[in-house]
Scaffold this active site. Structure first.
Site, PDB file in Angstrom:
ATOM      1  N   MET A 192       0.848  -1.201   0.000  1.00  0.00           N
ATOM      2  CA  MET A 192       0.000   0.000   0.000  1.00  0.00           C
ATOM      3  C   MET A 192       0.872   1.235   0.000  1.00  0.00           C
ATOM      4  O   MET A 192       1.491   1.566   1.027  1.00  0.00           O
ATOM      5  CB  MET A 192      -0.911   0.027   1.232  1.00  0.00           C
ATOM      6  CG  MET A 192      -2.206  -0.733   1.035  1.00  0.00           C
ATOM      7  SD  MET A 192      -3.350  -0.458   2.413  1.00  0.00           S
ATOM      8  CE  MET A 192      -2.620  -1.488   3.664  1.00  0.00           C
ATOM      9  N   CYS A 223      -1.487  -1.244 -10.612  1.00  0.00           N
ATOM     10  CA  CYS A 223      -1.841   0.082 -10.098  1.00  0.00           C
ATOM     11  C   CYS A 223      -2.783   0.802 -11.068  1.00  0.00           C
ATOM     12  O   CYS A 223      -2.467   0.954 -12.251  1.00  0.00           O
ATOM     13  CB  CYS A 223      -0.594   0.923  -9.847  1.00  0.00           C
ATOM     14  SG  CYS A 223      -1.029   2.538  -9.160  1.00  0.00           S
ATOM     15  N   ASN A 274      -6.216 -12.027  -4.048  1.00  0.00           N
ATOM     16  CA  ASN A 274      -6.286 -10.754  -3.317  1.00  0.00           C
ATOM     17  C   ASN A 274      -7.586 -10.028  -3.652  1.00  0.00           C
ATOM     18  O   ASN A 274      -8.020 -10.018  -4.791  1.00  0.00           O
ATOM     19  CB  ASN A 274      -5.066  -9.889  -3.691  1.00  0.00           C
ATOM     20  CG  ASN A 274      -5.152  -8.465  -3.187  1.00  0.00           C
ATOM     21  OD1 ASN A 274      -5.072  -7.519  -3.957  1.00  0.00           O
ATOM     22  ND2 ASN A 274      -5.328  -8.290  -1.898  1.00  0.00           N
TER      23      ASN A 274
END
Ligand SMILES: Cc1cc2nc3c(=O)[nH]c(=O)nc-3n(C[C@H](O)[C@H](O)[C@H](O)COP(=O)(O)O)c2cc1C
Length: 318
Positions: free
Chosen positions: A16, A100, A200
């Protein structure tokens, strides 16, 4: 170190940028995360020796095993950055960011934009492997604007290029962090490659952990947002998965963790900077506390350990 890191049957703290700094990784590891991943680091900026960028790669042994995550689209920079990281930081492995969604990154055709360029993505994996003496993994999403059937081939190409494992966040680029993660696509990817697949997306407790494993058949999973203000989520998930008795989650325990977290942040960045950056973490620790509005205002002004301690005392004495 390194060479033989495996994420299988493990629960990782996902990367993160922002909150996932050394202090947070350290507290999460102490609270049960089996491994951690750094904030994403620009391969190009590393190549040009930017001090702030190099600082992002620093970690303490209490965060290990750790993967250092790089992003970029230039194979030469990637090879240089991987070699630099390997030589100076020797992490358990290097992870390549291909997920991203941030406009600044995506519009530069980095991060999730690489899902459109499997040949270049493969070249980046090969370049990182040339520089890095340990495993190179890829963290990806399931498509750009919709779950993309071509993502299966993309995952296979990462495998052929030498990725040691892949982590799949079950959202498209355009979803950013909204909607729910699509576990069907993760399961399809898992069926299609022989390297480990780490699932995830949306794990926040024992039940959601059980679900992601059941529905994706993945080899392990990692979580990000579920640990904000709740680093002990890792211990709670492990107790749940082991069928063990759940320890009661109390405010005292939450703020004991919060205090330690701040201490680790101060170790890393010094009191002044750590306290300012800790304000956002404090808001996460305050989540769900009745009457938190006034406390939040106070949290937004913390600039010393003493102020943080007195806020915690106020919360616990309420
Ligand atoms: C504030 C924030 C920063 C993030 N930064 C990164 C990053 O640097 N690299 C990366 O691969 N993913 C990053 N992610 C994505 C997470 O690693 C994870 O894939 C995503 O949040 C889904 O998992 P979760 O539902 O457990 O939060 C970030 C997510 C958040 C919320």
């Amino acid at each position: 170190m390194a060479g033989n890191f495996s994420p299988c049957n493990k629960i990782g703290l996902a990367p993160m940028a922002g909150p996932g700094d050394s202090g947070f990784r350290r507290i999460c590891r102490e609270c049960g995360a089996d491994y951690t991943v750094t904030e994403m680091i620009s391969a190009k900026a590393l190549r040009y020796g930017a001090d702030k960028t190099v600082a992002l790669a620093k970690y303490t042994k209490d965060e290990t095993p750790i993967l250092i995550q790089l992003f970029g689209r230039e194979p030469e920079s990637m090879e240089y950055a991987a070699a630099y990281i390997w030589e100076h930081f020797s992490p358990a492995g290097i992870d390549l960011n291909m997920g991203c969604p941030a406009p600044k990154i995506f519009n530069n055709r980095e991060g999730s934009a690489l899902l459109r360029e499997p040949d270049l993505a493969s070249e980046l994996v090969r370049a990182a492997r040339k520089g890095c003496g340990g495993p190179v993994s890829v963290k990806m999403r399931i498509g750009i604007d919709k779950p993309d059937p071509a993502i299966i081939d993309f995952a296979r190409e990462m495998e052929s290029a030498g990725a040691a494992f892949i982590t799949v966040h079950g959202r498209t680029r355009d979803q950013f962090y909204s909607g729910s993660a699509n576990y069907d696509v993760i399961r399809e990817i898992k069926k299609s490659v022989s390297i480990p697949v780490i699932a995830n997306g949306d794990v926040v407790d024992g039940f959601s952990a059980e679900r992601i494993l059941r529905e994706t058949n993945a080899d392990g999973f990692m979580l990000a947002r579920g640990a904000l203000g709740a680093p002990d989520v890792f211990q709670r998930i492990k107790s749940h998965l082991n069928g063990a008795e759940q320890e009661m989650s109390t405010l005292e325990k939450r703020f004991e963790i919060c205090r330690k977290h701040l201490a680790y942040a101060v170790d890393d960045k010094g009191e002044e900077r750590a306290c300012v950056e800790f304000r956002k973490h404090m808001l996460w620790y305050l989540k769900g506390i009745p009457g938190a509005a006034a406390l939040k205002v106070q949290a937004g002004r913390i600039s010393s350990i003493v102020e943080c301690e007195s806020l915690i005392a106020e919360i616990l004495n309420k």
